[in-house]
Enzyme design. Structure first.
Site, mmCIF file in Angstrom:
data_model
loop_
_atom_site.group_PDB
_atom_site.id
_atom_site.type_symbol
_atom_site.label_atom_id
_atom_site.label_comp_id
_atom_site.label_asym_id
_atom_site.label_seq_id
_atom_site.Cartn_x
_atom_site.Cartn_y
_atom_site.Cartn_z
ATOM 1 N N HIS A 3 14.416 -39.981 36.203
ATOM 2 C CA HIS A 3 14.716 -38.550 36.109
ATOM 3 C C HIS A 3 14.604 -37.862 37.466
ATOM 4 C CE1 HIS A 3 14.993 -34.554 34.241
ATOM 5 N NE2 HIS A 3 14.280 -34.220 35.307
ATOM 6 N N ASN B 284 27.632 -30.928 39.620
ATOM 7 C CA ASN B 284 27.198 -29.541 39.528
ATOM 8 C C ASN B 284 25.714 -29.532 39.832
ATOM 9 O OD1 ASN B 284 29.730 -28.494 38.756
ATOM 10 N ND2 ASN B 284 29.379 -29.118 36.637
ATOM 11 N N ASP C 101 31.338 -38.091 28.354
ATOM 12 C CA ASP C 101 30.885 -36.720 28.118
ATOM 13 C C ASP C 101 31.193 -36.335 26.671
ATOM 14 O OD1 ASP C 101 30.301 -34.127 30.236
ATOM 15 O OD2 ASP C 101 30.931 -33.659 28.189
ATOM 16 N N HIS D 177 19.223 -33.114 34.582
ATOM 17 C CA HIS D 177 19.005 -34.523 34.962
ATOM 18 C C HIS D 177 20.229 -34.891 35.788
ATOM 19 C CE1 HIS D 177 17.654 -38.845 33.760
ATOM 20 N NE2 HIS D 177 18.717 -38.994 34.552
ATOM 21 N N HIS E 100 29.959 -36.395 37.385
ATOM 22 C CA HIS E 100 31.114 -36.377 36.484
ATOM 23 C C HIS E 100 32.245 -37.192 37.114
ATOM 24 C CE1 HIS E 100 29.860 -32.735 34.046
ATOM 25 N NE2 HIS E 100 29.126 -32.535 35.121
ATOM 26 N N CYS F 9 17.460 -38.396 29.802
ATOM 27 C CA CYS F 9 16.441 -39.458 29.748
ATOM 28 C C CYS F 9 16.476 -40.125 28.372
ATOM 29 C CB CYS F 9 15.047 -38.898 30.010
ATOM 30 S SG CYS F 9 14.658 -38.583 31.747
ATOM 31 N N THR G 4 24.141 -27.490 33.777
ATOM 32 C CA THR G 4 23.572 -27.136 32.468
ATOM 33 C C THR G 4 22.571 -28.167 31.949
ATOM 34 O OG1 THR G 4 25.397 -28.185 31.270
ATOM 35 C CG2 THR G 4 25.631 -25.831 31.804
ATOM 36 N N HIS H 75 23.446 -35.923 37.394
ATOM 37 C CA HIS H 75 24.577 -36.649 36.821
ATOM 38 C C HIS H 75 25.833 -36.382 37.635
ATOM 39 C CE1 HIS H 75 24.277 -32.723 34.826
ATOM 40 N NE2 HIS H 75 25.602 -32.737 34.752
HETATM 41 P P1 AMP Z 1 26.757 -29.986 33.870
HETATM 42 O O1 AMP Z 1 27.355 -28.692 33.391
HETATM 43 O O2 AMP Z 1 27.296 -30.459 35.173
HETATM 44 O O3 AMP Z 1 25.238 -29.939 33.843
HETATM 45 O O4 AMP Z 1 27.235 -31.078 32.853
HETATM 46 C C1 AMP Z 1 26.548 -31.438 31.710
HETATM 47 C C2 AMP Z 1 27.512 -32.204 30.874
HETATM 48 O O5 AMP Z 1 26.792 -32.901 29.884
HETATM 49 C C3 AMP Z 1 28.542 -31.325 30.140
HETATM 50 O O6 AMP Z 1 29.858 -31.707 30.548
HETATM 51 C C4 AMP Z 1 28.273 -31.626 28.664
HETATM 52 O O7 AMP Z 1 29.440 -31.658 27.890
HETATM 53 C C5 AMP Z 1 27.593 -32.969 28.740
HETATM 54 N N1 AMP Z 1 26.725 -33.298 27.625
HETATM 55 C C6 AMP Z 1 25.809 -32.498 27.027
HETATM 56 N N2 AMP Z 1 25.173 -33.142 26.040
HETATM 57 C C7 AMP Z 1 25.707 -34.396 25.998
HETATM 58 C C8 AMP Z 1 25.483 -35.542 25.194
HETATM 59 N N3 AMP Z 1 24.567 -35.546 24.203
HETATM 60 N N4 AMP Z 1 26.219 -36.650 25.432
HETATM 61 C C9 AMP Z 1 27.153 -36.658 26.410
HETATM 62 N N5 AMP Z 1 27.392 -35.617 27.212
HETATM 63 C C10 AMP Z 1 26.699 -34.491 27.009
HETATM 64 ZN ZN ZN Z 2 15.879 -36.805 32.509
#
Ligand code: AMP
Ligand code: ZN
Length: 116
Positions: free
Chosen positions: A46, A85, A30, A96, A100, A7, A93, A98
């Site tokens: 969100h 994921n 990423d 929010h 990939h 967010c 992780t 997303h």
């Molecule tokens: P997931 O494991 O599917 O939740 O993916 C979360 C992704 O967010 C991971 O690939 C992280 O490398 C990426 N990530 C975490 N913090 C940031 C950030 N500040 N800017 C860009 N990507 C991020």
């Molecule tokens: Zn969010």
């Protein structure tokens, strides 16, 4: 102040390498790329993940820009993998929603590695 990392990226409070944005979605690279191209697409609204009452229209907004983001990243012809994921077993992780977009080199055939 927003608590959610993505967010905060969507609002511009935290910087990211923005690839594409419109009223509904933001795409950014990423921070820890797992391939030469690794870009995330998020809705500005969100949602914890796909199971958080996301409407079909909101889902379509996020997925609808994937080909354009892939084109902007130069992988539309070479190909790319689209991954969400969703939840604990998928190792989500950031809470929010997303998507990939991963590409820029040939990937293995398998998509799933089980830990147990
Ligand atoms: P997931 O494991 O599917 O939740 O993916 C979360 C992704 O967010 C991971 O690939 C992280 O490398 C990426 N990530 C975490 N913090 C940031 C950030 N500040 N800017 C860009 N990507 C991020
Ligand atoms: Zn969010």
């Amino acid at each position: 102040m927003e608590e959610c990392l993505f967010c905060r990226i969507a609002s511009g409070e935290i910087s990211a390498n923005i690839v594409y944005e419109d009223d509904g979605v933001v795409a950014f690279d990423d921070i820890s790329p797992q391939a030469p191209v690794h870009t995330l697409v998020i809705p500005r609204t969100h949602y914890d993940n796909m199971s958080d009452g996301v409407s079909p229209e909101a889902m379509a907004e996020v997925f609808g820009v994937v080909p354009e983001v892939a084109r902007l990243k130069g992988v539309d012809e070479s190909g790319y993998r689209v991954i969400v994921n969703n939840g604990p077993d998928a190792n989500q992780t950031v809470g929010h929603l997303h998507v990939h977009i991963i590409g820029g080199s040939a990937m293995s055939h398998g998509m799933v590695q089980m830990e147990r």
